[in-house]
Design a protein around this motif. Structure first.
Motif, short mmCIF file in Angstrom:
data_model
loop_
_atom_site.label_atom_id
_atom_site.label_comp_id
_atom_site.label_asym_id
_atom_site.label_seq_id
_atom_site.Cartn_x
_atom_site.Cartn_y
_atom_site.Cartn_z
N THR A 1 40.33 34.09 29.07
CA THR A 1 39.22 33.58 28.27
C THR A 1 39.21 32.05 28.26
O THR A 1 40.25 31.43 28.04
CB THR A 1 39.32 34.13 26.83
OG1 THR A 1 39.40 35.55 26.88
CG2 THR A 1 38.11 33.73 26.02
N HIS A 2 38.07 31.47 28.50
CA HIS A 2 37.88 30.02 28.47
C HIS A 2 37.71 29.56 27.01
O HIS A 2 37.32 30.37 26.16
CB HIS A 2 36.62 29.62 29.24
CG HIS A 2 36.49 30.21 30.60
ND1 HIS A 2 35.96 29.52 31.67
CD2 HIS A 2 36.78 31.45 31.11
CE1 HIS A 2 35.92 30.29 32.74
NE2 HIS A 2 36.42 31.47 32.41
N PRO A 3 37.89 28.27 26.71
CA PRO A 3 38.27 27.20 27.62
C PRO A 3 39.76 27.21 27.92
O PRO A 3 40.58 27.65 27.10
CB PRO A 3 37.88 25.93 26.85
CG PRO A 3 38.03 26.32 25.41
CD PRO A 3 37.62 27.76 25.34
N PHE A 4 40.09 26.72 29.11
CA PHE A 4 41.47 26.49 29.48
C PHE A 4 41.81 25.06 29.05
O PHE A 4 40.94 24.18 29.02
CB PHE A 4 41.65 26.68 30.98
CG PHE A 4 41.23 28.06 31.42
CD1 PHE A 4 42.02 29.16 31.16
CD2 PHE A 4 40.02 28.24 32.07
CE1 PHE A 4 41.63 30.43 31.54
CE2 PHE A 4 39.61 29.51 32.46
CZ PHE A 4 40.42 30.61 32.19
N ALA B 1 40.01 20.15 27.54
CA ALA B 1 39.48 21.51 27.47
C ALA B 1 38.44 21.67 28.58
O ALA B 1 37.57 20.80 28.77
CB ALA B 1 38.84 21.78 26.12
N PHE B 2 38.50 22.81 29.28
CA PHE B 2 37.68 23.05 30.47
C PHE B 2 37.10 24.44 30.42
O PHE B 2 37.79 25.41 30.11
CB PHE B 2 38.58 22.91 31.71
CG PHE B 2 37.97 23.38 33.01
CD1 PHE B 2 37.34 22.47 33.85
CD2 PHE B 2 38.07 24.70 33.42
CE1 PHE B 2 36.80 22.88 35.06
CE2 PHE B 2 37.52 25.13 34.63
CZ PHE B 2 36.89 24.22 35.45
N ALA B 3 35.80 24.56 30.72
CA ALA B 3 35.14 25.86 30.80
C ALA B 3 34.22 25.87 32.02
O ALA B 3 33.50 24.91 32.27
CB ALA B 3 34.35 26.15 29.53
N HIS B 4 34.23 26.98 32.75
CA HIS B 4 33.55 27.11 34.04
C HIS B 4 32.48 28.18 33.95
O HIS B 4 32.64 29.18 33.24
CB HIS B 4 34.61 27.47 35.09
CG HIS B 4 34.07 27.87 36.43
ND1 HIS B 4 34.60 28.92 37.15
CD2 HIS B 4 33.07 27.37 37.19
CE1 HIS B 4 33.96 29.04 38.30
NE2 HIS B 4 33.02 28.12 38.35
#
Length: 250
Positions: free
Chosen positions: A94-97, A103-106
């Motif tokens: 589950t994002h965000p990483f 913080a990163f979300a794809h």
């Protein structure tokens, strides 16, 4: 395939107040399709990154509702997940990483994911917690930033490398750092057309005197107040001044 929402503000406030009740509800409504979990990362003025995630759909989450109504934040990344085929609906996917205060979300998928993993240094591979291509993409971004010295310098090389070696629907992402918010719009138009929605992977942004909001298509309420990022374009928002810059990344 997923949905993204992010903002930076010159003062701490709740997500619902800053984004707007109608637009925030519109975004949550997307979780009826993108219902394989949600995650939020935010800064609240103390300089630390806070992250909460769950594998339930965002529209059904009491925790997310409470966070959006009561938690004051001056920067946020919110992700709604629609799991790619073969990718488990788990907390680790589950994002965000995150890494430190990043913080990163794809949004999109990259194939083959195993080849992405092979591009990582052993320490980065050992640090992986889930099975998604997105987490590997984040680790590759971190490595590229360390080599290039900045996100801005890393982006063209990173995206060129992935485009040239992998199949993908979209390389879209939002990245929150201590100083900036980045929103990258880079996708396969063919993949968008196959969905029957040529704007599916488009990212938009809305500027006011005190904030900048970024969102996936489908989350925009008052469309005239939003500007669209072109394909192969990135938005950079300075968190102190709220000044924005557009970068061509392809």
């Amino acid at each position: 395939m997923c949905r993204l929402l992010a903002f930076v503000s010159n003062r701490a406030t709740t997500a619902r107040k800053l984004v707007g009740e109608r637009e925030f509800e519109s975004f949550l409504g997307l979780s009826f399709e993108h219902g394989d979990g949600w995650g939020i990362g935010w800064h609240d003025g103390d300089g630390e990154l806070n992250v909460e995630k769950d594998v339930e759909a965002a529209h059904a989450s009491d925790l997310l509702d409470k966070l959006a109504r009561t938690t004051e934040m001056d920067a946020m990344v919110l992700h709604l997940r629609k799991a790619s085929p073969g990718m488990g609906v788990t907390f680790e996917n589950t994002h965000p990483f995150s890494s430190g205060k990043l913080a990163f979300a794809h949004n999109g998928w990259i194939r083959p994911a195993a080849e992405l993993k092979r591009l990582l240094a052993p320490a980065a591979r050992d640090a992986l917690r889930g099975t998604t291509d997105s987490e590997r993409y984040f680790k590759l971004l971190l490595a590229q930033v360390e080599e290039a010295g900045s996100v801005e310098l890393a982006l063209p090389k990173l995206l060129e490398r992935v485009r040239g070696s992998f199949r993908y629907t979209a390389l879209n992402f939002v990245l929150l750092t201590e100083r900036r918010l980045y929103a990258v719009c880079d996708f396969s138009q063919e993949a968008a057309n196959r969905r029957g929605d040529p704007d599916y992977y488009t990212l938009g942004y809305r500027r006011t005197a005190g904030s900048v909001v970024v969102g996936s298509s489908g989350s925009w309420g008052d469309r005239p107040s939003w500007a669209s990022l072109a394909n192969h374009q990135a938005l950079v928002v300075d968190r102190d001044s709220l000044q924005t810059r557009l970068l061509q990344v392809g």
